[in-house]
Design a protein around this motif. Structure first.
Motif, PDB file in Angstrom:
ATOM      1  N   LEU A  27      -9.205  -6.641   2.655  1.00  0.00           N
ATOM      2  CA  LEU A  27      -7.700  -6.546   1.531  1.00  0.00           C
ATOM      3  C   LEU A  27      -6.895  -6.141   2.393  1.00  0.00           C
ATOM      4  N   GLU A  28      -6.709  -5.947   3.438  1.00  0.00           N
ATOM      5  CA  GLU A  28      -5.480  -5.743   4.099  1.00  0.00           C
ATOM      6  C   GLU A  28      -4.579  -6.974   4.477  1.00  0.00           C
ATOM      7  N   GLN A  31      -2.467  -8.538   1.545  1.00  0.00           N
ATOM      8  CA  GLN A  31      -1.553  -7.849   0.865  1.00  0.00           C
ATOM      9  C   GLN A  31       0.333  -8.747   1.204  1.00  0.00           C
ATOM     10  N   GLN A  32       0.443  -8.603   0.278  1.00  0.00           N
ATOM     11  CA  GLN A  32       2.224  -9.649   0.835  1.00  0.00           C
ATOM     12  C   GLN A  32       2.572  -8.690   1.372  1.00  0.00           C
ATOM     13  N   SER A  34       5.677  -6.472   3.281  1.00  0.00           N
ATOM     14  CA  SER A  34       7.062  -6.236   2.966  1.00  0.00           C
ATOM     15  C   SER A  34       8.168  -7.426   2.938  1.00  0.00           C
ATOM     16  N   HIS A  57       1.627  -3.716   8.984  1.00  0.00           N
ATOM     17  CA  HIS A  57       0.348  -3.342   9.106  1.00  0.00           C
ATOM     18  C   HIS A  57       0.677  -1.918   7.889  1.00  0.00           C
ATOM     19  N   THR A  58      -0.173  -1.647   6.371  1.00  0.00           N
ATOM     20  CA  THR A  58      -0.292  -0.904   5.534  1.00  0.00           C
ATOM     21  C   THR A  58      -1.690   0.419   5.807  1.00  0.00           C
ATOM     22  N   ILE A  60      -3.966   1.042   4.355  1.00  0.00           N
ATOM     23  CA  ILE A  60      -5.902   0.600   3.583  1.00  0.00           C
ATOM     24  C   ILE A  60      -6.309  -0.434   5.509  1.00  0.00           C
TER      25      ILE A  60
END
Length: 81
Positions: A27-28, A31-32, A34, A57-58, A60
């Motif tokens: 899922l990472e 992600q769009q 930042s 990185h987030t 998640i």
């Protein structure tokens, strides 16, 4: 028989934890970032990169990597039980 059931339970828990971790890492990737923004009025993307604002990185992805590592560690432990 009880020891075999315990070992298989630990092994299955390791598989489940590693699978959850890999799902979060997967899922990472979707992600769009930042530093990319979409302007619907002009229908285009704008890339604005400043070194202080970039978030690569987030949480998640970080939790996914941690869960995957823990899952493989549990599987490794179950191998030696």
């Amino acid at each position: 028989m009880v020891a075999f059931t315990l070992i298989e339970s630990v092994r299955m828990a390791g598989y489940a934890l590693a699978t959850l971790g890999m799902l979060l890492v997967f899922l990472e990737f979707f992600q769009q970032p930042s530093y990319v923004s979409y302007d619907p009025e002009f229908e285009n993307y704008n890339v604005d990169i400043s070194p202080q604002a970039v978030r690569e990185h987030t949480w998640i992805g970080r939790l996914g990597a941690l869960f995957a590592a823990a899952g493989f560690a549990v599987e490794f432990l179950a191998f030696f039980l």
